[in-house]
Design a protein around this motif. Structure first.
Motif, PDB file in Angstrom:
ATOM      1  N   GLN A 118      43.912  33.410  38.164  1.00 30.97           N
ATOM      2  CA  GLN A 118      44.780  32.857  39.197  1.00 30.97           C
ATOM      3  C   GLN A 118      45.962  33.737  39.562  1.00 30.97           C
ATOM      4  O   GLN A 118      46.610  33.500  40.572  1.00 30.97           O
ATOM      5  CB  GLN A 118      45.340  31.481  38.760  1.00 30.97           C
ATOM      6  CG  GLN A 118      44.295  30.463  38.393  1.00 30.97           C
ATOM      7  CD  GLN A 118      43.980  30.483  36.907  1.00 30.97           C
ATOM      8  OE1 GLN A 118      44.662  31.138  36.141  1.00 30.97           O
ATOM      9  NE2 GLN A 118      42.929  29.778  36.519  1.00 30.97           N
ATOM     10  N   GLU A 119      46.283  34.761  38.760  1.00 31.08           N
ATOM     11  CA  GLU A 119      47.510  35.495  38.981  1.00 31.08           C
ATOM     12  C   GLU A 119      47.384  36.909  38.445  1.00 31.08           C
ATOM     13  O   GLU A 119      46.475  37.226  37.664  1.00 31.08           O
ATOM     14  CB  GLU A 119      48.694  34.786  38.305  1.00 31.08           C
ATOM     15  CG  GLU A 119      48.515  34.639  36.812  1.00 31.08           C
ATOM     16  CD  GLU A 119      49.475  33.650  36.190  1.00 31.08           C
ATOM     17  OE1 GLU A 119      50.102  32.914  36.950  1.00 31.08           O
ATOM     18  OE2 GLU A 119      49.572  33.629  34.943  1.00 31.08           O
ATOM     19  N   GLN A 121      49.343  42.721  47.473  1.00 33.45           N
ATOM     20  CA  GLN A 121      49.757  41.464  48.094  1.00 33.45           C
ATOM     21  C   GLN A 121      49.015  41.214  49.402  1.00 33.45           C
ATOM     22  O   GLN A 121      48.612  40.083  49.703  1.00 33.45           O
ATOM     23  CB  GLN A 121      51.266  41.491  48.334  1.00 33.45           C
ATOM     24  CG  GLN A 121      51.862  40.137  48.673  1.00 33.45           C
ATOM     25  CD  GLN A 121      53.368  40.164  48.658  1.00 33.45           C
ATOM     26  OE1 GLN A 121      53.975  41.224  48.512  1.00 33.45           O
ATOM     27  NE2 GLN A 121      53.994  39.022  48.809  1.00 33.45           N
ATOM     28  N   ARG A 122      48.795  42.274  50.192  1.00 32.60           N
ATOM     29  CA  ARG A 122      48.040  42.106  51.431  1.00 32.60           C
ATOM     30  C   ARG A 122      46.595  41.697  51.146  1.00 32.60           C
ATOM     31  O   ARG A 122      46.037  40.838  51.834  1.00 32.60           O
ATOM     32  CB  ARG A 122      48.072  43.414  52.235  1.00 32.60           C
ATOM     33  CG  ARG A 122      49.383  43.666  52.945  1.00 32.60           C
ATOM     34  CD  ARG A 122      49.232  44.753  53.995  1.00 32.60           C
ATOM     35  NE  ARG A 122      48.988  46.049  53.393  1.00 32.60           N
ATOM     36  CZ  ARG A 122      49.921  46.930  53.108  1.00 32.60           C
ATOM     37  NH1 ARG A 122      51.185  46.649  53.367  1.00 32.60           N
ATOM     38  NH2 ARG A 122      49.605  48.104  52.584  1.00 32.60           N
ATOM     39  N   ARG A 123      45.995  42.294  50.128  1.00 31.34           N
ATOM     40  CA  ARG A 123      44.613  41.932  49.793  1.00 31.34           C
ATOM     41  C   ARG A 123      44.520  40.483  49.323  1.00 31.34           C
ATOM     42  O   ARG A 123      43.575  39.767  49.680  1.00 31.34           O
ATOM     43  CB  ARG A 123      44.083  42.864  48.715  1.00 31.34           C
ATOM     44  CG  ARG A 123      43.752  44.263  49.207  1.00 31.34           C
ATOM     45  CD  ARG A 123      43.392  45.171  48.041  1.00 31.34           C
ATOM     46  NE  ARG A 123      43.064  46.496  48.519  1.00 31.34           N
ATOM     47  CZ  ARG A 123      41.838  46.963  48.683  1.00 31.34           C
ATOM     48  NH1 ARG A 123      40.812  46.186  48.429  1.00 31.34           N
ATOM     49  NH2 ARG A 123      41.611  48.199  49.094  1.00 31.34           N
ATOM     50  N   ILE A 124      45.478  40.054  48.534  1.00 35.57           N
ATOM     51  CA  ILE A 124      45.446  38.670  48.042  1.00 35.57           C
ATOM     52  C   ILE A 124      45.653  37.688  49.192  1.00 35.57           C
ATOM     53  O   ILE A 124      45.012  36.629  49.254  1.00 35.57           O
ATOM     54  CB  ILE A 124      46.512  38.480  46.946  1.00 35.57           C
ATOM     55  CG1 ILE A 124      46.151  39.316  45.698  1.00 35.57           C
ATOM     56  CG2 ILE A 124      46.640  37.019  46.555  1.00 35.57           C
ATOM     57  CD1 ILE A 124      47.187  39.266  44.598  1.00 35.57           C
ATOM     58  N   LEU A 126      34.561  37.891  46.919  1.00 35.74           N
ATOM     59  CA  LEU A 126      34.825  38.334  45.554  1.00 35.74           C
ATOM     60  C   LEU A 126      35.781  37.363  44.878  1.00 35.74           C
ATOM     61  O   LEU A 126      36.674  36.805  45.531  1.00 35.74           O
ATOM     62  CB  LEU A 126      35.437  39.734  45.572  1.00 35.74           C
ATOM     63  CG  LEU A 126      34.522  40.897  45.937  1.00 35.74           C
ATOM     64  CD1 LEU A 126      35.330  42.182  45.995  1.00 35.74           C
ATOM     65  CD2 LEU A 126      33.392  41.049  44.944  1.00 35.74           C
ATOM     66  N   PRO A 127      35.621  37.146  43.591  1.00 36.64           N
ATOM     67  CA  PRO A 127      36.614  36.329  42.887  1.00 36.64           C
ATOM     68  C   PRO A 127      37.987  36.983  42.923  1.00 36.64           C
ATOM     69  O   PRO A 127      38.135  38.173  43.224  1.00 36.64           O
ATOM     70  CB  PRO A 127      36.048  36.245  41.459  1.00 36.64           C
ATOM     71  CG  PRO A 127      34.615  36.601  41.574  1.00 36.64           C
ATOM     72  CD  PRO A 127      34.498  37.530  42.728  1.00 36.64           C
ATOM     73  N   PHE A 128      38.980  36.174  42.612  1.00 35.71           N
ATOM     74  CA  PHE A 128      40.360  36.670  42.674  1.00 35.71           C
ATOM     75  C   PHE A 128      40.562  37.861  41.744  1.00 35.71           C
ATOM     76  O   PHE A 128      41.219  38.839  42.113  1.00 35.71           O
ATOM     77  CB  PHE A 128      41.320  35.535  42.295  1.00 35.71           C
ATOM     78  CG  PHE A 128      42.748  35.976  42.154  1.00 35.71           C
ATOM     79  CD1 PHE A 128      43.544  36.164  43.268  1.00 35.71           C
ATOM     80  CD2 PHE A 128      43.296  36.227  40.902  1.00 35.71           C
ATOM     81  CE1 PHE A 128      44.862  36.583  43.144  1.00 35.71           C
ATOM     82  CE2 PHE A 128      44.604  36.644  40.772  1.00 35.71           C
ATOM     83  CZ  PHE A 128      45.387  36.820  41.895  1.00 35.71           C
ATOM     84  N   TYR A 168      34.288  38.307  34.335  1.00 39.17           N
ATOM     85  CA  TYR A 168      34.070  37.204  35.274  1.00 39.17           C
ATOM     86  C   TYR A 168      34.918  36.015  34.825  1.00 39.17           C
ATOM     87  O   TYR A 168      34.416  35.041  34.270  1.00 39.17           O
ATOM     88  CB  TYR A 168      32.595  36.838  35.317  1.00 39.17           C
ATOM     89  CG  TYR A 168      31.758  37.766  36.158  1.00 39.17           C
ATOM     90  CD1 TYR A 168      31.378  37.425  37.447  1.00 39.17           C
ATOM     91  CD2 TYR A 168      31.346  39.002  35.667  1.00 39.17           C
ATOM     92  CE1 TYR A 168      30.604  38.275  38.230  1.00 39.17           C
ATOM     93  CE2 TYR A 168      30.573  39.853  36.432  1.00 39.17           C
ATOM     94  CZ  TYR A 168      30.206  39.494  37.717  1.00 39.17           C
ATOM     95  OH  TYR A 168      29.443  40.343  38.478  1.00 39.17           O
ATOM     96  N   LEU A 169      36.207  36.091  35.066  1.00 39.57           N
ATOM     97  CA  LEU A 169      37.132  35.071  34.573  1.00 39.57           C
ATOM     98  C   LEU A 169      36.959  33.748  35.316  1.00 39.57           C
ATOM     99  O   LEU A 169      36.979  32.676  34.705  1.00 39.57           O
ATOM    100  CB  LEU A 169      38.570  35.576  34.722  1.00 39.57           C
ATOM    101  CG  LEU A 169      38.879  36.924  34.050  1.00 39.57           C
ATOM    102  CD1 LEU A 169      40.329  37.301  34.290  1.00 39.57           C
ATOM    103  CD2 LEU A 169      38.586  36.885  32.563  1.00 39.57           C
ATOM    104  N   THR A 170      36.797  33.822  36.635  1.00 39.00           N
ATOM    105  CA  THR A 170      36.650  32.584  37.424  1.00 39.00           C
ATOM    106  C   THR A 170      35.376  31.847  37.053  1.00 39.00           C
ATOM    107  O   THR A 170      35.375  30.623  36.865  1.00 39.00           O
ATOM    108  CB  THR A 170      36.663  32.914  38.922  1.00 39.00           C
ATOM    109  OG1 THR A 170      37.888  33.594  39.243  1.00 39.00           O
ATOM    110  CG2 THR A 170      36.560  31.653  39.761  1.00 39.00           C
ATOM    111  N   ASP A 171      34.262  32.567  36.929  1.00 34.10           N
ATOM    112  CA  ASP A 171      32.999  31.929  36.570  1.00 34.10           C
ATOM    113  C   ASP A 171      33.053  31.346  35.161  1.00 34.10           C
ATOM    114  O   ASP A 171      32.520  30.258  34.917  1.00 34.10           O
ATOM    115  CB  ASP A 171      31.857  32.936  36.680  1.00 34.10           C
ATOM    116  CG  ASP A 171      31.614  33.364  38.120  1.00 34.10           C
ATOM    117  OD1 ASP A 171      32.111  32.673  39.017  1.00 34.10           O
ATOM    118  OD2 ASP A 171      30.933  34.388  38.330  1.00 34.10           O
ATOM    119  N   LYS A 172      33.687  32.071  34.259  1.00 32.48           N
ATOM    120  CA  LYS A 172      33.792  31.543  32.896  1.00 32.48           C
ATOM    121  C   LYS A 172      34.667  30.289  32.861  1.00 32.48           C
ATOM    122  O   LYS A 172      34.357  29.325  32.150  1.00 32.48           O
ATOM    123  CB  LYS A 172      34.377  32.614  31.963  1.00 32.48           C
ATOM    124  CG  LYS A 172      33.412  33.738  31.647  1.00 32.48           C
ATOM    125  CD  LYS A 172      33.901  34.617  30.518  1.00 32.48           C
ATOM    126  CE  LYS A 172      35.186  35.301  30.842  1.00 32.48           C
ATOM    127  NZ  LYS A 172      35.629  36.198  29.770  1.00 32.48           N
TER     128      LYS A 172
END
Length: 460
Positions: free
Chosen positions: A115-116, A135-138, A206-208, A289-293
């Motif tokens: 998340q961060e 920051q622009r990509r996020i 893509l995940p964060f 793969y933090l989001t998937d986990k």
């Protein structure tokens, strides 16, 4: 007259002392704007550093957190945080852990979660452009997720997702000092929105954590490529000038360029080896793969809660079922990363592996050019040394031949009486013939000696 007894001085109420244990350290601290009180507080605040926090919505804020606070927030051990310590020298490293990714690439020292992003050296002038780009990509990633949530994922212009121009959204607030991390509830809501956006129809985002990882890799590879290009532009004129004129100044310039070349080559080689190691190990890539986990863990926890609702009220049976559920959760938790498809991350890493490999090949070509120039300089110096040696042989031969004439002069210089010294018999004519004959004989011997050396290929 007896006066009233003096009143005892009142003790000044000082600030309460904090308990010196691991739990007394606050999670975050505001900016240190005042004078520190007491040596204990200074010692306790020594491990507190400013971190730039970028959340999944692109908002940035500067917070001050200690080592233990970061460890509790990201789940990282102390040895992983030691890699980011600016006082220690660690090579380029990319580590995937259970809840975070540790990035130590050149000037970028960051911790990426689902998340961060936490940046340690955000005040470094070389990191400020990277912070703006990240920051622009996020922000664009957040806009794409909102577009998918709105149902226009098919019609969205995905080609401009990572455009370098400024987005049209509301700019993020400038970095400020906050007193706490975003709450778990806010983070969970943002993560739920991201996950719901990823499940919509349309192009898969893509995940964060991969968006942040890609920004870090691109910044590091671009930095190394720019340094290699600058070094190449400086090296070629210096090497060509050294080839045309060998001097102390030109040699010193080439020596400095070679030292920089060795240093940059080592840094590029380390980044390349790190990416190659990640590409060769699917388990390490699956750990990223933090989001998937996190989503899989939420699903497992919901399933386990549903299973607990249908358990019997018997205490013995409930305890047995709890132990079995805990064991199933542990085994499932350890096997989550093994069942993830790492093709998406593999394609991302391969792109930057090719870029850093091209930079390494460019440096290798420059190193070969430097080596060729050194060989050419050595050949030129050897040729000059050979000419000096030939000149030395010719001078030595001339000295030897002249020594023969000196012997003749020494013989005639003896204090003896012979007819040639009688002026009435021979006179000046015989003296001139003797000197001329000796000089001619000396020259003839020198020519013979030089011809013999050339015949034996001792001289060119």
């Amino acid at each position: 007259m007896r006066g009233a007894p003096p009143q005892p001085p009142k003790q000044a109420a000082g600030p309460p002392q904090a308990e010196d244990d691991g739990t007394a350290e606050p999670l975050l601290r505001p900016a240190a704007g005042g004078v520190s009180i007491g040596g204990g507080l200074r010692k306790k605040a020594a491990g507190v550093r400013p971190w730039l926090l970028l959340d999944s919505t692109g908002q940035a804020q500067v917070v001050e957190a200690g080592k233990h606070a970061i460890m509790r927030r990201t789940g990282l051990p102390a040895r992983d945080l030691r890699i980011l310590d600016p006082l220690l020298s660690y090579p380029s490293t990319v580590l995937g852990r259970e809840r975070a990714i540790v990035i130590n690439l050149e000037h970028i020292k960051a911790i990426i979660t689902a998340q961060e992003v936490l940046l340690l050296n955000s005040r470094d002038p070389s990191v400020i452009p990277f912070v703006d780009e990240l920051q622009r990509r996020i922000l664009r990633h957040n806009q794409a997720i909102k577009s998918q949530e709105a149902g226009d994922g098919e019609s969205a212009d995905w080609t401009n997702l990572y455009d370098l121009e400024e987005p049209r959204s509301t700019p993020a607030s400038p970095p400020n000092y906050s007193e706490k991390f975003p709450s778990k509830e806010e983070v969970g809501k943002a993560e739920g929105k991201e996950q719901s956006g990823e499940n919509r129809d349309g192009p898969k985002l893509l995940p964060f954590e991969f968006v942040a990882l890609e920004a870090c890799l691109e910044a590091a590879c671009s930095c190394l490529e720019n340094e290699a290009r600058t070094l190449e532009q400086e090296a070629h004129p210096a090497l060509d000038k050294l080839t045309s004129k060998i001097s102390t100044l030109n040699l010193e310039r080439v020596r400095q360029i070679k030292s920089r070349l060795v240093a940059i080559t080592g840094r590029v080689q380390k980044v390349r080896d790190e990416l190659e190691h990640l590409l060769d190990d699917d388990d390490d890539m699956a750990e990223m793969y933090l989001t998937d986990k996190q989503q899989a863990q939420l699903e497992n926890s919901s399933l386990s809660s549903m299973n607990e609702d249908v358990l019997d009220e018997d205490d013995v049976q409930a305890n047995a079922d709890d132990r079995g559920s805990h064991g199933t959760h542990t085994s499932t938790h350890s096997a989550i990363s093994k069942h993830l498809d790492v093709e998406e991350l593999e394609m991302l890493l391969e792109a930057y592996f090719v870029q850093i490999d091209g930079t390494l090949n460019k440096l290798s070509t420059l190193r070969e050019y430097v080596d060729d120039t050194e060989d050419y300089i050595n050949i030129m110096l050897d040729d000059k040394q050979n000419h000096l040696l030939q000149m030395g042989v010719m001078l030595t031969t001339a000295t030897l031949v002249v020594s023969a004439f000196v012997v003749v002069a020494g013989i005639f210089g003896m204090n003896i009486r012979i007819e040639i010294f009688n002026d009435q018999v021979h006179g000046m004519t015989r003296f001139m013939w003797t000197v001329g004959g000796g000089s001619a004989g000396t020259l003839f011997l020198y020519v013979i000696a030089i011809a013999w050396c050339k015949h034996r290929r001792l001289l060119e």
